[in-house]
Design an enzyme around this catalytic site. Sequence first.
Site: not given
Length: 379
Positions: A125, A242, A363
Site C-alpha cells: 500500500l 492487521g 500498519e
Amino acid sequence: MNFQLTEEHLAVQAAAREFAQTELLPGVIERDEHQKFPAEQIKKMGELGFLGMMVDPKYNGGGMDTISYVLAMEEISKVDASASVVMSVNNSLVCWGLEKYGTEEQKQKYLTRLATGEIIGAFCLSEPEAGSDATSQRTTAEDKGDYYLLNGTKNWITNGSTASVYLVIAQTDPEKKHRGINAFIVERGMEGFQVGLKENKLGIRGSDTHSLMFTDVKVPKENRIGEDGFGFKFAMSTLAGGRIGIAAQALGIASGAFELAVKYSKERKAFGVEIAKHQAIQFKLADMATNIEAARMLCLKAAFHKDTHQDYGMSGAMAKLFASKVAMETTVEAVQVHGGYGFVKEYHVERLMRDAKITQIYEGTSEIQKIVISRELLK
Ligand code: CAA
C-alpha cells in the site's frame, strides 16, 4: 465475563513459546546484526501452522481463532520481532484479505499455498508519497480490457524480496478518488516487476523490507480482488485486522523485555543485595507489569470482537496505540534495569528497544490510530 483461556489456547501459547525459545532465540542477535532474514525459521513456522493460523482448513489453514493468533504472536515477538512481522503480514494482511475477499479460484491458486507457508505474501500500500495519506496512490493500474497495466513504486514493503505473491493497491480512475482504487494479486515473476533496494533499518533488521517497482506489468483481470473500485476499502478493512497482529507484536516485545528485566534483577547484585530487592527496581517492574497486562487485555478484547463478528476497528486501533506505547516505554525501562549491560547486544533488551519503535509506525502510525478511534467516538 470469563478471563480463562481454553485448553486449546494454552496449547497454542505453549507451542509458540517452545518454538520461539528453541528455534528463534539461537542466532537472533546475529540475524539482527547482519540483517539476515530468518528463512529456515520461517519455513518451520509454516510447517507448524503459524503462517496461516486463522485460515479455514479447507484452504490448508489452522482454522484457529484470533485469540490463538494473538497468543502466538506475543510469544514469537518476545524473542524475534523480525520473524513475527513476517507472521503478522502473512496471516492478517495477505491470507485474511484473500480469504475474505478473494474469488474461489484466487483462494485455490494462492491462499492454499500461503496458508502453509510454502510461499509467503506481501501487502503493498505505502508509496514514497503515500504513507498515512493512503488515498493518494500514485501507482496506476490502467484498465486495458482483459488486463490492467500497472506502473509505479511501493515503499517499505515487508517480505519485499522473499514474497512470491504481492497484494498491490493502485489507482485505476483518479477522478473517482479512493473509489477508483483497486487491489491486485501480483506474482513475483511477472514481467516489469522489479524488487528495489533493501532498507537498512533501526529495528526488525532480520525482516526483509524493500521498495518495489512496477513498469508496464500486465496483471490479468482475474487477479483483481473484489469489484472495480473496491481496492481502498479492501486495504482499510484488511489493515483493521492487521492492527490486532501488530498490537500483539508490540505486546510481545514489551513482555519479552519485562521477562528479561525480572530475570536480570534477581541475578545482578548492587549495594550487597540483588537489585530486585531495591525499591527503585521493584517500582519499575510493577509499572511494567501493570502496563503490559492492560495492553494484553486490549489485544485480547480486540481479538474477541473479531472472533465474535463485532466491529473491531476501534478496539484494534486502541490495542495497537496502547500496546506500541507500552512496548516503547517498557523496553526503555528494561534497558535501564540492565544498566550498562542493557546497552550491549548480548542482553537482548537494546534490540527489543529498537524493534519496539516500528510498532508505533507501521500498519498506521499512532496518530492514525487516534484518527480511527476519535472518528468512531464522534460518529
Ligand atoms: N473498513 C472498510 N472501509 C473503510 C474502513 C474500514 N476499516 N475505514 C475507512 N473505510 C472506507 C470509508 O468508508 C470510505 O469509503 P466511502 O467514502 O466509500 O464511504 C473510504 O474508506 C475512505 O475513508 P476515509 O474518508 O476515512 O479516508 P481518509 O483519507 O480520511 O483516510 C485513514 C483514513 C484512516 C487516515 C487511512 O488513510 C489510513 O488508515 N491511513 C494509514 C494507512 C496505513 O495504515 N498504512 C500502513 C501500510 S501497510 C503496512 O505497514 C504493512 C507492513 O508491511 C507491515
